[in-house]
Design an enzyme around this catalytic site. Sequence first.
Site, mmCIF file in Angstrom:
data_model
loop_
_atom_site.group_PDB
_atom_site.id
_atom_site.type_symbol
_atom_site.label_atom_id
_atom_site.label_comp_id
_atom_site.label_asym_id
_atom_site.label_seq_id
_atom_site.Cartn_x
_atom_site.Cartn_y
_atom_site.Cartn_z
ATOM 1 N N LYS A 84 -13.719 -71.286 30.026
ATOM 2 C CA LYS A 84 -14.418 -70.082 30.465
ATOM 3 C C LYS A 84 -14.738 -70.169 31.950
ATOM 4 O O LYS A 84 -14.633 -69.188 32.687
ATOM 5 C CB LYS A 84 -15.704 -69.901 29.654
ATOM 6 C CG LYS A 84 -15.487 -69.565 28.192
ATOM 7 C CD LYS A 84 -16.819 -69.402 27.480
ATOM 8 C CE LYS A 84 -16.607 -69.075 26.011
ATOM 9 N NZ LYS A 84 -17.907 -68.948 25.290
ATOM 10 N N ASP A 124 -16.496 -84.327 39.313
ATOM 11 C CA ASP A 124 -17.377 -83.967 40.430
ATOM 12 C C ASP A 124 -16.631 -84.218 41.738
ATOM 13 O O ASP A 124 -16.181 -85.331 42.003
ATOM 14 C CB ASP A 124 -18.643 -84.819 40.382
ATOM 15 C CG ASP A 124 -19.726 -84.283 41.308
ATOM 16 O OD1 ASP A 124 -19.391 -83.916 42.446
ATOM 17 O OD2 ASP A 124 -20.897 -84.247 40.898
#
Length: 237
Positions: free
Chosen positions: A216, A142
């Site tokens: 992805k 994060d």
Amino acid sequence: MTDILDSAENVVPRMRTIKSFVMRAGRVTEGQQRGLEVGWPGYGLELADGLRDFDQVFGRSAPRTFEIGFGMGHSTLEMAAAAPEQDFIGVEVHKPGVGALLNGALHQELSNLRVYSCDALDVLRQCVPDAGLDRVLLFFPDPWHKSRHHKRRIVQPAFAELVRQKLKVGGVLHMATDWEPYAEHMLEVMSAAPGYRNLAEDGRFVPRPDERPVTKFERRGERLGHGVWDLKFARLD
């Protein structure tokens, strides 16, 4: 053991307010629940067990990678399957991700993977012997975009020192982020941290290493023109 843990606590006193994760809710699928129920007895490790002899845990002595926050575990599974001669310790607090990784490990019948489901920094402090790791991976943590939240970023001077303590001499901390300001923050912190050498030829970022799987999310970002920055720092002493 007490002396080792006390030493780790003394080295990183400021780490107590920083976590390696952000709590978020998530629905557990049937496959993930199977992983948690069937896979945990064979692959799961407990923080409460304290300092571990990982040669005993894996039944061999092998190069050892510690991954902080593996998300849904796709990259972890890919790396472990591609390198059966290496051992992988993954840490993730979110149950759907833990269940997904365990379910995948069961399907692939991997023997070189173990999992903690708790704060990775606690695992480093309490369970990992000093100089016990060949690699530490921190992929896409994060970034805490807002300036007032930068103090919550996991990559801080105390983090760098804790990781250095757990790496073998020559061992590598490999980080990756898709947020350029965070990449610059990582570079600044690690460049100032004692006992490390930047493995980038230009002293900044390395090209994406082949051993880091492309997710992805990363492929989608590339199509949108988003960058990814990789950093590798080796322990000197």
